[in-house]
Design an enzyme around this catalytic site. Sequence first.
Site: not given
Length: 554
Positions: A305, A339
């Site tokens: 990820e 993120c």
Amino acid sequence: MWRRLRVLRDCGRRWQHRPALQVTNEPILEFKPGSPERAALQKALAELKDKTEEIPCVIGGEEVWTPTVRYQLSPFNHKHKVAKFCYASKELINKAINAALAARKEWDLKPVQDRAQIFLKAADMLSGPRRAEVLAKTMIGQGKTVIQAEIDAAAELIDFFRFNAKYALELEQSQPLSTGSSTNAMVYRGLEGFVAAVSPFNFTAIGGNLAGAPALMGNVVLWKPSDTALLSSYAVYRVLLEAGLPPNVVQFVPSDGPEFGDTVTSSEHFCGLNFTGSVPTFKHLWKQVSENLDRYRNFPRLAGECGGKNFHLVHVSADVSSAVNATLRSAFEFGGQKCSACSRLYAPRSLWPQIREQLLHGHGQIRVGDPTQDFGTFFSAVIDAKAFSRLRRWLDHARSSPSLALLAGGGCDDSVGFYVEPCIVESTDPRDPIMREEIFGPLLAVFVYPDHQYREVLELIDSTTPYGLTGAIFAQDRAAIEESRRLLRNAAGNFYINDKSTGAVVAQQPFGGSRISGTNDKPGGPHYLLRWTSPQAIKETHVPLRDWRYAYMQ
Ligand code: NAD
């Protein structure tokens, strides 16, 4: 073997009567003045003041020190060394691999109910007696405010452990059809080898999940925590051990990133990578894996990820104050170091004066500072000197580029901590690097579009960056929302309607992006665990075969 099959069948029957494990999301505490949680947190913070915790590697069940000593600094007060740790050498990493492999069979054969119990217990410890400790360590070590530490190191981590336990138990119940003549069973085995869990600095919960989820599924794990999240990662590791995780199931291996990557990917027993971090690191590791492919006993599972260039799109029908408040939170909470942080805002020309005024008003009220001394700070310093220099370069770019106008902020100061002011930049070029690249700091870029070019702006958002992590549309007009869903279908793995691009909750919004944002395995959702099991299908036939010939042959 036959006896084992019968046990399996009986197990299956028992399962059918077993009620599903009920879990709910951990409530987020408020830390109001006078509350017990606030008092506990302040006590834990006071205990860490000026302290340097010594954190060893934990390999083969033993605490190990090497001469390669490193320090983790508090981002908002870099003279405070919060942790002293050391890097595992190549030899130690290999020792960790062997110790993990030696523990693998027994751990994998343990019933999933027993493995799940350990994680449920760890969740209870984090929810109760260990909460203040992990929060304080996340605040001091990673520079989080109270609420950011709470939603990460307490709520999300607890949710990961509890929901993963629930999903693992439910997966075990997911069994194939059996017929009158045969019994079929699916055995959810761990992968054959070891899994490398490589975690980023920005979420304490992610480290716990990257190592914890594969372990729950019967795998053995080498966990390489981030240098700038050592203090909280070690606290989580200790909680897991105290909750009953056998010593060699997860090896705690702080190390130099490339040395760790080189060593694990060159082992024939490497069978999985559970990574969260930047795109370049994940690409590098993927390439190393492909170079070593002929060595491996299994095709390794690669889960990564990575970063994002997340957008907020305001439609002309939007509720302006809601869009602005959501943008201020998404862009600046934790200094934009999520993120999922919003880093590009698209505003319609007719609403821009209103949006701009409210953004600037909010900006003027944001307090940046030491989150342990002043609970009123909205965010703190960025993580380290490297991040500070990178952001300074972005600020220089914002000042020097003819297509950019600095609307607010732009200052930075690293004399005490790595402080960067919240910054808002307007770009007349929708493809300026500031609109395309991940910045990972408190910098919001805005592009103002003509109201009638809504469709064009959707296409622009979709094509501006190679990322596909999160994004949000703010609109009251249903047709505009539906159009954005169609045109931005591949632009975000987590798409929000009238809500900010950050704040995914385990089991509610499983998280992850596509394109170069990652493999989108959706940690926090039920399917994630499938990545960490290699199921074995078993058929037991009860009717003896009396003839090798088929009926049609007669
Ligand atoms: P990073 O890539 O610098 O580091 C991540 C981890 O990889 C660290 O533990 C680091 O030491 C290690 N590492 C570095 N080089 C290595 C190598 N060659 N081999 C093995 N390990 C190596 O990322 P970071 O700065 O810690 O985290 C920020 C990044 O993470 C941002 O891009 C952010 O968007 C991303 N992120 C993504 C998610 C998500 O869920 N998509 C969540 C959090 C963070």
